[in-house]
Each structure stands twice: as structure tokens, then as C-alpha cells.
Design a protein around this motif. Structure first.
Motif, PDB file in Angstrom:
ATOM      1  N   ASP A   1      18.934  -5.500 -15.029  1.00 53.90           N
ATOM      2  CA  ASP A   1      18.191  -5.413 -13.772  1.00 53.90           C
ATOM      3  C   ASP A   1      16.694  -5.482 -14.093  1.00 53.90           C
ATOM      4  OD1 ASP A   1      18.919  -4.085 -10.780  1.00 53.90           O
ATOM      5  OD2 ASP A   1      16.828  -3.908 -11.422  1.00 53.90           O
ATOM      6  N   GLN A   2      15.953  -6.197 -13.264  1.00 51.36           N
ATOM      7  CA  GLN A   2      14.521  -6.375 -13.562  1.00 51.36           C
ATOM      8  C   GLN A   2      13.749  -5.054 -13.543  1.00 51.36           C
ATOM      9  OE1 GLN A   2      11.768  -6.280 -11.131  1.00 51.36           O
ATOM     10  NE2 GLN A   2      13.145  -5.452  -9.567  1.00 51.36           N
ATOM     11  N   SER A   3      14.330  -4.005 -12.978  1.00 57.22           N
ATOM     12  CA  SER A   3      13.629  -2.711 -12.970  1.00 57.22           C
ATOM     13  C   SER A   3      13.849  -1.953 -14.282  1.00 57.22           C
ATOM     14  CB  SER A   3      14.108  -1.864 -11.787  1.00 57.22           C
ATOM     15  OG  SER A   3      15.488  -1.584 -11.929  1.00 57.22           O
ATOM     16  N   LEU A   4      14.682  -2.484 -15.186  1.00 58.32           N
ATOM     17  CA  LEU A   4      14.956  -1.809 -16.455  1.00 58.32           C
ATOM     18  C   LEU A   4      14.251  -2.534 -17.606  1.00 58.32           C
ATOM     19  CD1 LEU A   4      18.793  -1.084 -16.003  1.00 58.32           C
ATOM     20  CD2 LEU A   4      16.840   0.279 -15.252  1.00 58.32           C
TER      21      LEU A   4
ATOM     22  N   MET B   1       3.419  10.231  -7.154  1.00 55.20           N
ATOM     23  CA  MET B   1       4.619   9.410  -7.316  1.00 55.20           C
ATOM     24  C   MET B   1       4.249   7.932  -7.191  1.00 55.20           C
ATOM     25  SD  MET B   1       8.182   9.762  -5.380  1.00 55.20           S
ATOM     26  CE  MET B   1       9.490   8.574  -5.534  1.00 55.20           C
ATOM     27  N   GLN B   2       3.381   7.629  -6.234  1.00 53.65           N
ATOM     28  CA  GLN B   2       2.981   6.226  -6.029  1.00 53.65           C
ATOM     29  C   GLN B   2       2.321   5.660  -7.286  1.00 53.65           C
ATOM     30  OE1 GLN B   2       0.693   6.076  -2.414  1.00 53.65           O
ATOM     31  NE2 GLN B   2       2.411   6.838  -1.190  1.00 53.65           N
ATOM     32  N   ARG B   3       1.460   6.475  -7.908  1.00 55.37           N
ATOM     33  CA  ARG B   3       0.787   6.007  -9.138  1.00 55.37           C
ATOM     34  C   ARG B   3       1.808   5.789 -10.257  1.00 55.37           C
ATOM     35  NH1 ARG B   3      -3.803   8.777  -7.312  1.00 55.37           N
ATOM     36  NH2 ARG B   3      -2.991  10.781  -7.995  1.00 55.37           N
ATOM     37  N   ASN B   4       2.792   6.719 -10.346  1.00 59.68           N
ATOM     38  CA  ASN B   4       3.810   6.588 -11.400  1.00 59.68           C
ATOM     39  C   ASN B   4       4.662   5.338 -11.191  1.00 59.68           C
ATOM     40  OD1 ASN B   4       2.943   8.873 -12.596  1.00 59.68           O
ATOM     41  ND2 ASN B   4       4.472  10.212 -11.656  1.00 59.68           N
ATOM     42  N   VAL B   5       5.071   5.124  -9.936  1.00 54.29           N
ATOM     43  CA  VAL B   5       5.900   3.944  -9.651  1.00 54.29           C
ATOM     44  C   VAL B   5       5.108   2.678  -9.956  1.00 54.29           C
ATOM     45  CG1 VAL B   5       7.131   2.661  -7.840  1.00 54.29           C
ATOM     46  CG2 VAL B   5       7.320   5.145  -7.932  1.00 54.29           C
ATOM     47  N   PHE B   6       3.839   2.689  -9.608  1.00 50.17           N
ATOM     48  CA  PHE B   6       2.993   1.517  -9.854  1.00 50.17           C
ATOM     49  C   PHE B   6       2.908   1.228 -11.364  1.00 50.17           C
ATOM     50  CE2 PHE B   6      -1.213  -0.429 -10.606  1.00 50.17           C
ATOM     51  CZ  PHE B   6      -1.083  -1.550  -9.800  1.00 50.17           C
TER      52      PHE B   6
ATOM     53  N   ALA C   1       3.456   1.763  -2.701  1.00 53.10           N
ATOM     54  CA  ALA C   1       2.636   2.463  -1.707  1.00 53.10           C
ATOM     55  C   ALA C   1       3.486   3.164  -0.647  1.00 53.10           C
ATOM     56  CB  ALA C   1       1.685   1.471  -1.053  1.00 53.10           C
ATOM     57  N   SER C   2       4.772   2.817  -0.608  1.00 56.26           N
ATOM     58  CA  SER C   2       5.596   3.358   0.473  1.00 56.26           C
ATOM     59  C   SER C   2       6.437   4.550   0.014  1.00 56.26           C
ATOM     60  CB  SER C   2       6.518   2.257   0.994  1.00 56.26           C
ATOM     61  OG  SER C   2       7.407   1.876  -0.027  1.00 56.26           O
ATOM     62  N   LEU C   3       6.252   4.949  -1.261  1.00 57.63           N
ATOM     63  CA  LEU C   3       7.138   5.993  -1.792  1.00 57.63           C
ATOM     64  C   LEU C   3       6.398   7.307  -2.053  1.00 57.63           C
ATOM     65  CD1 LEU C   3       8.983   3.819  -4.450  1.00 57.63           C
ATOM     66  CD2 LEU C   3       9.975   4.647  -2.325  1.00 57.63           C
ATOM     67  N   GLY C   4       6.922   8.387  -1.542  1.00 53.64           N
ATOM     68  CA  GLY C   4       6.487   9.749  -1.888  1.00 53.64           C
ATOM     69  C   GLY C   4       4.993  10.014  -1.785  1.00 53.64           C
ATOM     70  N   ASN C   5       4.506  10.955  -2.617  1.00 53.11           N
ATOM     71  CA  ASN C   5       3.092  11.337  -2.559  1.00 53.11           C
ATOM     72  C   ASN C   5       2.254  10.469  -3.517  1.00 53.11           C
ATOM     73  OD1 ASN C   5       3.615  12.272  -5.128  1.00 53.11           O
ATOM     74  ND2 ASN C   5       3.834  14.414  -4.490  1.00 53.11           N
ATOM     75  N   ALA C   6       0.950  10.759  -3.557  1.00 55.65           N
ATOM     76  CA  ALA C   6       0.031   9.914  -4.343  1.00 55.65           C
ATOM     77  C   ALA C   6       0.431   9.860  -5.823  1.00 55.65           C
ATOM     78  CB  ALA C   6      -1.395  10.428  -4.193  1.00 55.65           C
TER      79      ALA C   6
ATOM     80  N   ASP D   1      -5.197   1.500 -10.205  1.00 50.59           N
ATOM     81  CA  ASP D   1      -4.048   2.408 -10.295  1.00 50.59           C
ATOM     82  C   ASP D   1      -3.067   2.180  -9.135  1.00 50.59           C
ATOM     83  OD1 ASP D   1      -5.384   3.435  -8.152  1.00 50.59           O
ATOM     84  OD2 ASP D   1      -5.558   5.464  -8.935  1.00 50.59           O
ATOM     85  N   GLY D   2      -3.289   1.133  -8.379  1.00 51.14           N
ATOM     86  CA  GLY D   2      -2.343   0.769  -7.313  1.00 51.14           C
ATOM     87  C   GLY D   2      -2.676   1.362  -5.948  1.00 51.14           C
ATOM     88  N   THR D   3      -3.667   2.273  -5.877  1.00 51.58           N
ATOM     89  CA  THR D   3      -3.962   2.863  -4.555  1.00 51.58           C
ATOM     90  C   THR D   3      -4.543   1.789  -3.630  1.00 51.58           C
ATOM     91  OG1 THR D   3      -6.048   3.628  -5.443  1.00 51.58           O
ATOM     92  CG2 THR D   3      -4.311   5.291  -5.230  1.00 51.58           C
ATOM     93  N   LEU D   4      -4.178   1.907  -2.376  1.00 50.80           N
ATOM     94  CA  LEU D   4      -4.633   0.914  -1.403  1.00 50.80           C
ATOM     95  C   LEU D   4      -6.094   1.167  -1.077  1.00 50.80           C
ATOM     96  CD1 LEU D   4      -1.665   1.077   1.164  1.00 50.80           C
ATOM     97  CD2 LEU D   4      -1.970  -0.535  -0.706  1.00 50.80           C
ATOM     98  N   THR D   5      -6.886   0.090  -1.019  1.00 51.24           N
ATOM     99  CA  THR D   5      -8.267   0.291  -0.596  1.00 51.24           C
ATOM    100  C   THR D   5      -8.311   0.416   0.923  1.00 51.24           C
ATOM    101  OG1 THR D   5      -8.526  -2.090  -0.652  1.00 51.24           O
ATOM    102  CG2 THR D   5      -9.347  -0.880  -2.558  1.00 51.24           C
ATOM    103  N   LYS D   6      -7.299  -0.183   1.558  1.00 48.07           N
ATOM    104  CA  LYS D   6      -7.222  -0.082   3.017  1.00 48.07           C
ATOM    105  C   LYS D   6      -5.754  -0.008   3.397  1.00 48.07           C
ATOM    106  CE  LYS D   6      -9.437  -2.495   6.797  1.00 48.07           C
ATOM    107  NZ  LYS D   6      -9.932  -3.811   7.148  1.00 48.07           N
ATOM    108  N   LYS D   7      -5.407   1.002   4.195  1.00 45.31           N
ATOM    109  CA  LYS D   7      -3.993   1.126   4.578  1.00 45.31           C
ATOM    110  C   LYS D   7      -3.681   0.217   5.762  1.00 45.31           C
ATOM    111  CE  LYS D   7      -3.152   5.606   2.695  1.00 45.31           C
ATOM    112  NZ  LYS D   7      -3.340   6.995   2.790  1.00 45.31           N
ATOM    113  N   GLN D   8      -2.412  -0.051   5.958  1.00 41.13           N
ATOM    114  CA  GLN D   8      -1.937  -0.804   7.131  1.00 41.13           C
ATOM    115  C   GLN D   8      -2.652  -2.138   7.306  1.00 41.13           C
ATOM    116  OE1 GLN D   8       0.637   0.222   8.731  1.00 41.13           O
ATOM    117  NE2 GLN D   8       0.712   2.429   8.455  1.00 41.13           N
ATOM    118  N   MET D   9      -2.916  -2.813   6.189  1.00 39.13           N
ATOM    119  CA  MET D   9      -3.584  -4.119   6.305  1.00 39.13           C
ATOM    120  C   MET D   9      -2.521  -5.210   6.109  1.00 39.13           C
ATOM    121  SD  MET D   9      -6.678  -5.083   3.878  1.00 39.13           S
ATOM    122  CE  MET D   9      -6.709  -6.606   3.088  1.00 39.13           C
TER     123      MET D   9
END
Ligand SMILES: O=c1ccn([C@@H]2O[C@H](COP(=O)(O)OP(=O)(O)O[C@H]3O[C@H](CO)[C@@H](O)[C@H](O)[C@H]3O)[C@@H](O)[C@H]2O)c(=O)[nH]1
Length: 460
Positions: A117-120, A197-202, A190-195, A163-171
Motif C-alpha cells: 500500500d502506498q501509505s506503507l 496530529m495534522q503535522r505528524n500525518v503531513f 489538514a482534515s484530521l484531528g488536532n494541529a 510543516d503542512g499548516t494551511l496559510t488560509k483555511k477553506q480556500m
């Protein structure tokens, strides 16, 4: 010398296992010996599916299933976060041991190719380290890979930080002019959990992307015709080999019961409702859907995973049974099952509308069956992209609007079911798409040709 050996390593969740098992079966038909890695977590859940797959009469030999420990307790297995953690912490060592075991006492390389799987990314890296040919497999839309591959561009254009954080949300952005628009808040990480978690997933996505980029083959459960713009972006590496669907009928009692029940209805009259393997509705939303189905006054087959942890935690004791009693007592026809033979249900001529969460497998299965959709994405971010494909790009479905409380109302459900099931143009497009999907996997079709080339490469 025996058959060439392929080791298939899926992410241990149904939506990932189902298409990779299909790919494994096809490899077996091409003369490979296939070992399919299953973890304790998923083995319990999809035992039937694996048994069905390994028992198929048309398989010349078996897909061998190797169960590896996942280090999770019974309670841990109910928590998706724990699963992803074990996939990173426990699974790599276990798969490494499995390869040692397959190689035997003198550790000769026995495996001709590893498909992961590409996620592994760790599995692909392990294959590289050990000098095994490797291929990544994407069970989601190619558009999702395009998203990962576009991360450097998104950083360059200032849409996200490093680090993957959005500079602007809902764009709304487009990865290429021909691709459907994406809301930045629906970017996977950007759609998962808290900040945190988002950084870790990124970070994990970036790491995987580096491993995937280095593979010779990147196979997708999709077709050029469904996603031409995404494949253009990913060219020349990503190749569609889909749709990977089962051609066998299962003979379990559930399958027989569902199909027999469907037999009694006229063509295209039944609503099929299923939200994949992990989506759950809260009691309010469940009741609105139930009432919407009642208002639609049409027969329905609804998958409600009652034993699923999220349902059982959120629902008061007896809640779903109460609904079922009302269904049975009323004069409208419906059945609720824990798990349906979805591909067979969708292929049944009575089914005329698929209320779906738009997981990619469900999307591909619905498209390949020519059934129009009522889209209800609500879990992972890719489902919103898939909804855009269904509604805006392919024109084979409608989305459901939420009210001011974020609820999809019974009236909205009734209205949209009527529209989907009465829209001849949409029904016509759904049938055209079905033809196209079948054509791709037939002898000489684009997906069939890609698969043939892949098989030739492993054997070379
Ligand atoms: O009663 C049921 C319910 C589901 N299925 C099957 O289960 C699979 C479900 O897969 P999918 O539609 O992709 O949904 P998820 O299980 O939710 O899949 C996850 O993985 C997918 C692939 O990466 C993502 O697209 C989704 O967003 C993510 O939730 C499909 O093959 C269905 O046919 C059944 O056979 N019977």
C-alpha cells in the motif's frame, strides 16, 4: 524452481485490503505464488472475505495469507489512532521477520516482488534495502496521489507552510486546471484531528511520498478515463490497473438472502445505503436517514454496522432494534444488514440508487455497476474529492446538503432520492461509465495492458 513469489502488504483496513486481494488473485492467475499479509486486527474482521478469495474456484492456486501480530489489545483495536500507530511501530518488524521466514535458513532472496500500500513507505524501503523489486499500490483515487505529489508546489505557492499548516483555511484550489476543485481544509492531513496530529500525518505523507517516488511501479485502482487529469499530473509513474473487482459470487447465507430479497423488486427500484467500513452516524442523523427512507416510500437495503464500536458507543441500548421493529410493522419494505455483499448488491438489476460515503472502493464499485449515487461524504477527506468526481466531473450523482445544524434532513434525503432515481440523463451517463470501466479491464483495455506490463516486469 517454484512459481515466482510476490509478497503483498496492505494497510490493515477493509478499504485497503479488498482491492489488494483482487490484485493478488490476478497475480495468482498469472502463475505467481502470492503471500498476503494480514494482521490480527483485520484478520478477525475480514476472515470471510479472505476465505472467499482463497477458495475461489477459478484461482489456479492459492493466495497464502500470513497473519502477523499487531501488538494491539482488544480495546486498542477499536481505536483507529492505535491502529495507525501499530502499523508504524509493530508491523515493520513483523513483516521483516516474515521475509526472513520466507527466505528460509540460507536467506536466499525468494520474493520476486513486494507490492505494498502506498501509505506503507517502510515496506517499500525494506524491499529496497533487501534488493527486492517493489511496487506501490494506491487504493484511493489517483487524485489523492496527485495531492501528495503536489506538496512541494503547494508550499512554493504559499498555500501551505513547510510543516503542512494551511496559510488560509477553506480556500478552493485546483491541482491542475482540469482537476476538480479541492477545499484546502479537505487536504488529507489538514482534515484530521488536532494541529499536532495534522503535522505528524503531513510528515508521514512526505516520508511515504519519498519512498513511493522511488518505486518503479505505482499502481492505481482507477482508470485513465475516470481521472485523465490526475494521471497526466502523475505521468509517467502512476498507472491505472482498475477497476479491481471480484468476478466471483460468494455463496454465503448473507449473500443469498440479500440477492433473493432484491429479486422481488422491479429494475432500478431499490435504494442501497452503505457507508464503508468505518463511518458511523449519530442517533439524530440515523433517525433522519431512517425517516427519509420511509418518506421516499421505496424499498431499501441498508448496511448498519451494529457491532461497530462507534455505533454501539453512541446509540442507546435497543435504539436500532426499535427502528427495525417500526420498519417491519410499517408497510414499506426495507432490510438492514450488518455487512452486505456490496459488489453483488450493486450489480443486481433492482438497485437504482447508491447512498454512499464515497470511499474510493465504493465509488469505483458503484461506477462499474452503472448505479447513480447520492453522495454523503463524512469521514476521510478523500471522500469529498470523490464526491466532486461523481457529481461534477462524471455527472452520475447528487450531493446532500446539510441544514443549519449540520444535519442532512429527512426531507432532503427524500427529495434527492427522487431526483437521482428519476433523472434519465444521469442514469444514462451512469450506464456509459459502466461500459467504459468494463472496457478498461478487458483484453486490450488500458488497465489490462498496464497489468500485463507489470506482470512482464516482475517476471523479467
Ligand atoms: O456492507 C458492506 C460495506 C462495505 N463493503 C465493502 O467494503 C469496501 C469499503 O471500501 P470504501 O468504499 O473505500 O470505504 P472505506 O472502508 O471507508 O475505505 C477507506 O479507504 C478508502 C480507500 O483508501 C478511502 O477512499 C476511504 O475514504 C476510507 O474510509 C468496499 O469494497 C465495499 O464493497 C462490503 O462489501 N459490504
Amino acid at each position: 524452481m517454484g512459481n515466482p513469489h510476490v509478497l503483498v502488504v496492505p494497510y490493515p483496513a477493509e478499504g485497503h485490503i479488498i482491492p489488494l486481494l483482487e490484485l493478488s488473485k490476478r497475480l495468482v492467475k498469472q502463475g505467481f505464488s502470492v503471500t498476503f499479509v494480514s494482521t490480527e486486527h483485520v484478520h478477525q474482521k475480514v476472515k470471510d472475505l479472505i476465505t472467499k478469495s482463497t477458495n475461489d474456484n477459478d484461482s489456479e492456486s492459492e493466495v497464502h495469507v500470513a497473519v502477523v501480530e499487531d501488538g494491539l489489545s482488544f480495546e486498542d483495536r477499536k481505536r483507529p489512532g492505535k491502529l495507525s500507530e501499530s502499523v508504524l511501530r509493530v508491523m515493520p518488524g513483523k513483516v521483516d521477520e516474515l521475509v526472513d521466514h520466507i527466505n528460509g535458513d540460507n536467506q536466499t532472496v525468494v520474493i520476486s516482488c513486494l507490492v505494498a500500500d502506498q501509505s506503507l513507505g517502510w515496506a517499500l524501503d525494506m524491499a529496497e534495502r533487501r534488493g527486492i523489486k517493489r511496487a506501490a499500490f494506491c487504493p484511493a483515487a489517483a487524485a489523492m496521489l496527485a495531492q501528495a505529489f503536489s506538496i512541494p508546489k503547494l508550499i512554493d505557492e504559499g498555500i501551505i507552510n513547510k510543516d503542512g499548516t494551511l496559510t488560509k483555511k477553506q480556500m478552493m484550489i485546483k491541482l491542475s486546471p482540469e482537476m476538480p476543485g479541492m477545499n484546502t481544509s479537505n487536504l488529507v492531513w489538514a482534515s484530521l484531528g488536532n494541529a499536532d496530529m495534522q503535522r505528524n500525518v503531513f510528515q508521514l505523507m512526505l516520508k511515504n511520498y519519498t519512498s513511493v517516488k522511488k518505486t518503479d511501479w505505482l499502481l492505481c485502482n482507477s482508470t485513465y478515463d475516470l481521472e485523465p487529469a490526475a494521471f497526466n499530473l502523475l505521468a509517467p509513474q502512476a498507472l491505472p490497473i482498475g477497476p479491481l473487482l471480484s468476478t466471483n459470487s460468494s455463496t454465503t447465507a448473507t449473500t443469498k438472502n440479500c440477492l433473493k430479497w432484491l429479486d422481488q423488486f422491479p429494475p432500478k427500484s431499490v435504494i442501497y445505503i452503505a457507508f464503508g467500513s468505518s463511518t458511523a452516524l449519530d442517533p439524530t442523523q440515523f433517525m433522519e436517514l431512517a425517516s427519509g427512507l420511509e418518506l421516499s416510500n421505496r424499498p431499501f437495503l441498508w448496511v448498519v454496522r451494529r457491532t461497530h464500536n462507534m455505533y454501539s458507543e453512541n446509540f442507546p441500548e435497543g435504539y436500532i432494534d426499535g427502528f427495525l421493529d417500526r420498519v417491519l410493522a410499517s408497510n414499506y419494505k426495507g432490510i438492514v444488514v450488518e455487512w452486505a455483499p456490496q459488489q453483488e448488491v450493486l450489480r443486481h438489476p433492482s438497485v437504482g440508487c447508491f447512498v454512499s460515503h464515497c470511499g474510493w472502493n465504493s465509488t469505483v464499485e458503484g461506477v462499474s455497476s452503472g448505479v447513480p449515487f447520492l453522495c454523503w461524504p463524512n469521514c476521510f477527506a478523500d471522500q469529498f474529492v470523490n464526491q466532486s468526481y461523481v457529481c461534477e466531473v462524471w455527472g452520475v450523482g447528487l450531493g446532500l446538503e446539510r441544514d443549519e445544524n449540520g444535519v442532512v434532513s429527512r426531507e432532503e434525503i427524500r427529495r434527492k432520492v427522487e431526483r437521482v432515481m428519476g433523472d434519465e440523463e444521469m442514469i444514462g451517463k451512469a450506464l456509459e461509465l459502466k461500459e467504459m470501466a468494463h472496457h478498461c479491464v478487458k483484453e486490450g483495455g488500458t488497465s489490462a495492458n498496464n497489468f500485463k506490463a507489470f506482470v512482464g516486469w516482475i517476471k523479467s
